[in-house]
Design a protein around this motif. Structure first.
Motif, PDB file in Angstrom:
ATOM      1  N   LEU A 187       0.832  -1.208   0.000  1.00  0.00           N
ATOM      2  CA  LEU A 187       0.000   0.000   0.000  1.00  0.00           C
ATOM      3  C   LEU A 187       0.867   1.259   0.000  1.00  0.00           C
ATOM      4  CD1 LEU A 187      -2.903   1.046   0.099  1.00  0.00           C
ATOM      5  CD2 LEU A 187      -2.819   0.886   2.596  1.00  0.00           C
ATOM      6  N   LEU A 188       1.904   1.252   0.800  1.00  0.00           N
ATOM      7  CA  LEU A 188       2.793   2.419   0.852  1.00  0.00           C
ATOM      8  C   LEU A 188       3.548   2.576  -0.473  1.00  0.00           C
ATOM      9  CD1 LEU A 188       3.768   4.707   2.663  1.00  0.00           C
ATOM     10  CD2 LEU A 188       5.600   3.205   3.486  1.00  0.00           C
ATOM     11  N   THR A 189       3.856   1.460  -1.106  1.00  0.00           N
ATOM     12  CA  THR A 189       4.524   1.518  -2.409  1.00  0.00           C
ATOM     13  C   THR A 189       3.629   2.187  -3.439  1.00  0.00           C
ATOM     14  OG1 THR A 189       5.772  -0.489  -1.922  1.00  0.00           O
ATOM     15  CG2 THR A 189       5.606   0.140  -4.229  1.00  0.00           C
ATOM     16  N   PHE A 190       2.317   1.947  -3.336  1.00  0.00           N
ATOM     17  CA  PHE A 190       1.397   2.636  -4.243  1.00  0.00           C
ATOM     18  C   PHE A 190       1.506   4.140  -4.054  1.00  0.00           C
ATOM     19  CE2 PHE A 190      -2.640   4.906  -4.567  1.00  0.00           C
ATOM     20  CZ  PHE A 190      -2.858   4.803  -5.936  1.00  0.00           C
ATOM     21  N   ALA A 191       1.512   4.592  -2.801  1.00  0.00           N
ATOM     22  CA  ALA A 191       1.612   6.038  -2.540  1.00  0.00           C
ATOM     23  C   ALA A 191       2.912   6.594  -3.127  1.00  0.00           C
ATOM     24  CB  ALA A 191       1.560   6.300  -1.039  1.00  0.00           C
ATOM     25  N   GLU A 196       7.504   7.160   7.801  1.00  0.00           N
ATOM     26  CA  GLU A 196       7.271   8.392   7.041  1.00  0.00           C
ATOM     27  C   GLU A 196       7.494   8.145   5.559  1.00  0.00           C
ATOM     28  OE1 GLU A 196      11.474  10.747   6.980  1.00  0.00           O
ATOM     29  OE2 GLU A 196      10.140  11.156   8.691  1.00  0.00           O
ATOM     30  N   LEU A 197       6.941   9.024   4.765  1.00  0.00           N
ATOM     31  CA  LEU A 197       7.097   8.976   3.312  1.00  0.00           C
ATOM     32  C   LEU A 197       7.397  10.390   2.838  1.00  0.00           C
ATOM     33  CD1 LEU A 197       6.865   7.475   0.565  1.00  0.00           C
ATOM     34  CD2 LEU A 197       4.441   8.112   0.556  1.00  0.00           C
ATOM     35  N   GLY A 198       8.634  10.633   2.424  1.00  0.00           N
ATOM     36  CA  GLY A 198       9.030  11.966   1.971  1.00  0.00           C
ATOM     37  C   GLY A 198       8.833  13.023   3.036  1.00  0.00           C
ATOM     38  N   GLY A 199       9.092  12.657   4.287  1.00  0.00           N
ATOM     39  CA  GLY A 199       8.951  13.614   5.380  1.00  0.00           C
ATOM     40  C   GLY A 199       7.545  13.701   5.952  1.00  0.00           C
ATOM     41  N   ILE A 200       6.570  12.983   5.349  1.00  0.00           N
ATOM     42  CA  ILE A 200       5.185  12.995   5.848  1.00  0.00           C
ATOM     43  C   ILE A 200       5.001  11.818   6.808  1.00  0.00           C
ATOM     44  CG2 ILE A 200       2.748  12.962   5.227  1.00  0.00           C
ATOM     45  CD1 ILE A 200       3.558  13.805   2.391  1.00  0.00           C
ATOM     46  N   PRO A 201       4.523  12.076   8.028  1.00  0.00           N
ATOM     47  CA  PRO A 201       4.305  10.977   8.975  1.00  0.00           C
ATOM     48  C   PRO A 201       3.294   9.960   8.426  1.00  0.00           C
ATOM     49  CG  PRO A 201       4.169  13.099  10.082  1.00  0.00           C
ATOM     50  CD  PRO A 201       4.183  13.389   8.600  1.00  0.00           C
ATOM     51  N   VAL A 202       3.598   8.685   8.626  1.00  0.00           N
ATOM     52  CA  VAL A 202       2.720   7.613   8.166  1.00  0.00           C
ATOM     53  C   VAL A 202       2.356   6.721   9.357  1.00  0.00           C
ATOM     54  CG1 VAL A 202       2.495   5.594   6.668  1.00  0.00           C
ATOM     55  CG2 VAL A 202       3.749   7.613   5.864  1.00  0.00           C
ATOM     56  N   THR A 203       1.077   6.540   9.581  1.00  0.00           N
ATOM     57  CA  THR A 203       0.614   5.636  10.633  1.00  0.00           C
ATOM     58  C   THR A 203      -0.127   4.461  10.004  1.00  0.00           C
ATOM     59  OG1 THR A 203      -1.460   6.862  10.906  1.00  0.00           O
ATOM     60  CG2 THR A 203       0.391   7.500  12.325  1.00  0.00           C
ATOM     61  N   HIS A 204      -0.252   3.380  10.779  1.00  0.00           N
ATOM     62  CA  HIS A 204      -0.886   2.154  10.297  1.00  0.00           C
ATOM     63  C   HIS A 204      -2.059   1.780  11.213  1.00  0.00           C
ATOM     64  CE1 HIS A 204       3.370   2.169   9.176  1.00  0.00           C
ATOM     65  NE2 HIS A 204       3.047   1.460   8.104  1.00  0.00           N
ATOM     66  N   GLU A 205      -3.147   1.373  10.625  1.00  0.00           N
ATOM     67  CA  GLU A 205      -4.299   0.908  11.402  1.00  0.00           C
ATOM     68  C   GLU A 205      -4.800  -0.414  10.825  1.00  0.00           C
ATOM     69  OE1 GLU A 205      -7.468   3.412  12.547  1.00  0.00           O
ATOM     70  OE2 GLU A 205      -6.272   5.268  12.497  1.00  0.00           O
ATOM     71  N   ILE A 206      -4.979  -1.389  11.701  1.00  0.00           N
ATOM     72  CA  ILE A 206      -5.544  -2.677  11.285  1.00  0.00           C
ATOM     73  C   ILE A 206      -6.983  -2.750  11.787  1.00  0.00           C
ATOM     74  CG2 ILE A 206      -5.412  -5.182  11.490  1.00  0.00           C
ATOM     75  CD1 ILE A 206      -2.419  -4.944  11.903  1.00  0.00           C
ATOM     76  N   TRP A 207      -7.902  -2.821  10.848  1.00  0.00           N
ATOM     77  CA  TRP A 207      -9.314  -3.034  11.198  1.00  0.00           C
ATOM     78  C   TRP A 207      -9.622  -4.487  10.864  1.00  0.00           C
ATOM     79  CZ3 TRP A 207     -12.908   0.160  13.539  1.00  0.00           C
ATOM     80  CH2 TRP A 207     -12.451   1.435  13.847  1.00  0.00           C
ATOM     81  N   ASP A 208      -9.328  -5.344  11.853  1.00  0.00           N
ATOM     82  CA  ASP A 208      -9.548  -6.771  11.651  1.00  0.00           C
ATOM     83  C   ASP A 208     -10.948  -7.164  12.120  1.00  0.00           C
ATOM     84  OD1 ASP A 208      -9.247  -6.544  14.391  1.00  0.00           O
ATOM     85  OD2 ASP A 208      -8.007  -8.348  14.578  1.00  0.00           O
ATOM     86  N   LEU A 209     -11.233  -8.454  12.109  1.00  0.00           N
ATOM     87  CA  LEU A 209     -12.573  -8.935  12.456  1.00  0.00           C
ATOM     88  C   LEU A 209     -12.987  -8.497  13.850  1.00  0.00           C
ATOM     89  CD1 LEU A 209     -14.961 -10.742  11.521  1.00  0.00           C
ATOM     90  CD2 LEU A 209     -13.827 -12.628  12.707  1.00  0.00           C
TER      91      LEU A 209
END
Length: 664
Positions: A101-105, A157-170
């Motif tokens: 997903l981050l690679t897409f960005a 981060e991506l290019g200096g932009i903070p990146v967070t991760h969220e898992i919405w599992d079952l």
């Protein structure tokens, strides 16, 4: 219990997603993505979301979102499995998906030129590329119908932009879906307060006030809460087919100012009411009602909503009288059914309707609403058997589906052929329990007998019980088809119940109901046996020189059918269980029932059997039970709880019909 709830949620999620995808002809993962994003938008977690799917080497994305006032760029990737929910989402799997997903960005700018200029994915790439120029943060969401075994990865981060991760599992989706929505009372406030008139009462458990409610407010309440507002009603809205409902609609559209004069109004209950009082302590207005339920007037309420929303009618002149009873929660089960029974006059309401709120039917509905039937006929689509605890529930649920696609989806999940009512349930159970003469007396009388038996021996309504009753329904339908094929004609219903009862008797209730449930059909061996048995039963039930309808109502007819010469074919005998199927009928206190049976002399039980044999006043299974109990007591064998309950019922019936013990 929590694990069972999560399992049910998982199965519901899979089945609903499959049905929606089939109805809309879209991909299953994409349908799941849209469903979750709609829920998360409603909860305020995300906003302005769009779905578009793209997958390439090292890249995968299912959609994006732009937070309010460009607060964040949200990217979504989906992990959806049709397998059972025990399959876990591992840490390695989730990290791999987040990387894609981050690679897409990172690559969206280079991906865009290679896409068709009218594609949704190209539009997504442009939006993401533009957002990356000034967005303060990126949130990556992994949406999954599996349970995750690990926490989300640490921020990056991506290019200096903070990146967070969220898992919405079952588990997290389940918490979100059920949070704050279990058993919450309906609360209604009035500003300014609604004038009312209180009636003096010496009754400690309830009090009554009268008020006039604006019709528009009542319609809006139904729009917000729907059938939750009518949970204690004896039936759901019966649509606009009946003459009374059409009359309500005509009055609302043509003479709204006369509605108060023409209509009987509504009867409601509330567990708590906040009143405005005058100097004498009398109630003069209502500020708030908590735990509101409309127990009579569901037609009126839903018709108001139909006119407001469907017909775009003006309800500003409509007023509805309301009798409001304040009832303590612990007295609802006692008082509400009587309010419904004595106040309901608009449409004919049967005994079956008045039993809607009995704990047996409430429990049966609660379980079947979350019970998925195994996929049948080679399909992968699980379905529900829809139990109508209150008349009109199926039609009311279908009416909530406002688009053709939504209606098709509902019918895929809850096929019309799998809808059954309380009287149907009584018919299936009594046929299995070898009481076809009750069934032949008509739906009302048969149901009355069923409720008497329920009161005397309340079944334990659990998952297994519901599955086995539905298996009885499948068996009954198979017998019904056989009766039609053998020319039962207008007497088909009578031949069907007697054939099923005779089958139950000959097999000693050892037919594998659990297998019927699992396969959602009867076996070929059972179908062949019915084909052989049905015409023999038909010859006795549809007897010459008899009024068939009256003959079938008599226990003598069952005696005759029980003597029909027929033995279980070998192919079916091989499938029978070693022991009769237990339906787990338990009294409130089983030990008391056993103690009472054992306190009665062996001679009395034997005498009941002999008396029944000589007079014919009890049915064959009942007199056999009396002899069985006598034998068990005489030899010191243990009396099973279910048998003790039935034996006490047999004794009470014998005493009612004239049996007198020797000691009397």
């Amino acid at each position: 219990m929590a694990e069972l709830e999560l399992n049910d949620f998982a199965r519901t999620l899979i089945a609903d997603t499959q049905a929606t995808a089939e109805a809309e002809q879209t991909s299953i993962p994409g349908t799941f993505t849209r469903r979750v994003l709609e829920d998360l938008e409603q909860a305020g977690v995300v906003s302005n979301t769009f779905t578009a799917y793209h997958k390439a080497h090292g890249v995968e994305v299912y959609g994006y979102g732009l937070g309010e006032a460009h607060g964040s760029l949200d990217l979504f990737i989906t992990d959806f499995r049709l397998t059972q929910w025990e399959d876990r989402l591992t840490k390695a799997e989730s990290e791999k998906l987040f990387r894609r997903l981050l690679t897409f960005a990172r690559r969206c700018g280079s991906i865009r030129p290679n896409l068709d200029e009218h594609s949704d994915v190209r539009d997504m790439c442009e939006a993401v590329e533009k957002a990356l120029a000034d967005v303060p943060r990126i949130r990556l969401f992994l949406l999954s119908n599996r349970v995750s075994t690990s926490a989300a990865p640490a921020p990056t981060e991506l290019g200096g932009i903070p990146v967070t991760h969220e898992i919405w599992d079952l588990s997290r989706l389940h918490r979100q879906a059920t949070s704050g929505m279990i058993g919450e009372p309906i609360v209604v406030s009035f500003d300014p307060p609604l004038p009312c008139l209180s009636a003096p009462s010496s009754e400690p458990n309830h009090s009554v006030v009268l008020a006039v409610v604006p019709g528009q407010r009542l319609a809006e309440l139904y729009d917000e809460h729907r059938t939750r507002l009518l949970e204690l009603n004896v039936r759901a809205f019966l649509q606009t087919r009946g003459a009374v409902n059409r009359g309500i609609k005509d009055t609302l559209l043509k003479a709204p100012a006369r509605f108060l004069a023409y209509n009987n109004g509504i009867t409601a209950t509330a567990s708590h009411v906040d009143f405005v009082e005058n100097e004498d302590g009398e109630y003069v207005a209502i500020r708030e009602m908590r735990g509101l339920q409309i127990v009579n007037g569901g037609q009126t309420t839903a018709s108001l909503h139909h006119v407001l929303v469907g017909a775009k009618g003006d309800l500003s002149q409509v007023r509805v009288q309301m009798k409001l009873t304040m009832v303590r929660p612990e007295h609802l089960a006692e008082i509400v059914p009587k309010i419904s029974r004595f106040s309901n006059t608009q449409n004919r309401v049967s005994l079956v309707d008045f039993s809607s709120n009995h704990e047996f039917h409430v429990a049966f509905e609660r379980i079947t609403r979350t019970l998925w039937a195994p996929a049948a006929d080679g399909s992968s689509q699980e379905t529900r058997w829809f139990y109508e605890r209150a008349r009109g529930q199926y039609a009311d649920e279908l009416s909530k589906a406002t688009s053709p696609v939504a209606q098709r989806r509902f019918k895929v999940l809850c096929p019309t052929r799998q809808k059954f009512s309380k009287s149907d349930l009584a018919k299936y159970v009594h046929s299995w329990e070898q009481l076809p003469y009750y069934v032949s007396r008509g739906a009302q009388k048969n149901f009355a007998e069923f409720m008497i038996r329920v009161e005397e021996s309340t079944p334990t309504v659990d998952l297994r019980y519901c599955q086995r009753v539905i298996a009885m329904a499948l068996l009954f339908k198979a017998v019904d088809r056989a009766a039609a094929e053998h020319g039962a004609g207008s007497h088909k219903s009578l031949v069907t119940t007697y054939t099923m009862a005779r089958l139950s008797l000959e097999t000693d209730r050892r037919i594998d109901l659990d297998r019927i449930w699992r396969e959602q059909d009867v076996t070929p061996a059972l179908r062949a046996a019915l084909d052989e048995l049905c015409p023999r039963v038909k010859r006795v039930v549809v007897a010459a020189n008899r009024h068939v309808g009256e003959w079938a109502k008599q226990s003598a007819c069952w005696d005759a059918v029980s003597r029909v010469h027929w033995t279980v074919p070998e192919t079916l005998a091989d499938e029978l269980l070693e022991q009769p199927v237990e339906m787990a009928a338990q009294p409130v206190d089983g030990d008391e029932a056993v103690d009472e049976v054992e306190s009665i002399a062996v001679e009395e039980w034997d005498a009941i059997g002999q008396w029944a044999k000589e007079t014919g006043n009890l049915e064959l299974p009942e007199r056999q039970l009396a002899f069985t109990v006598a034998k068990r007591l005489d030899t010191g064998e243990l009396i099973p709880v279910s048998q003790a309950v039935q034996a006490l019922h047999v004794r009470r019936e014998a005493l009612r019909l004239g049996f007198r013990p020797a000691s009397a």
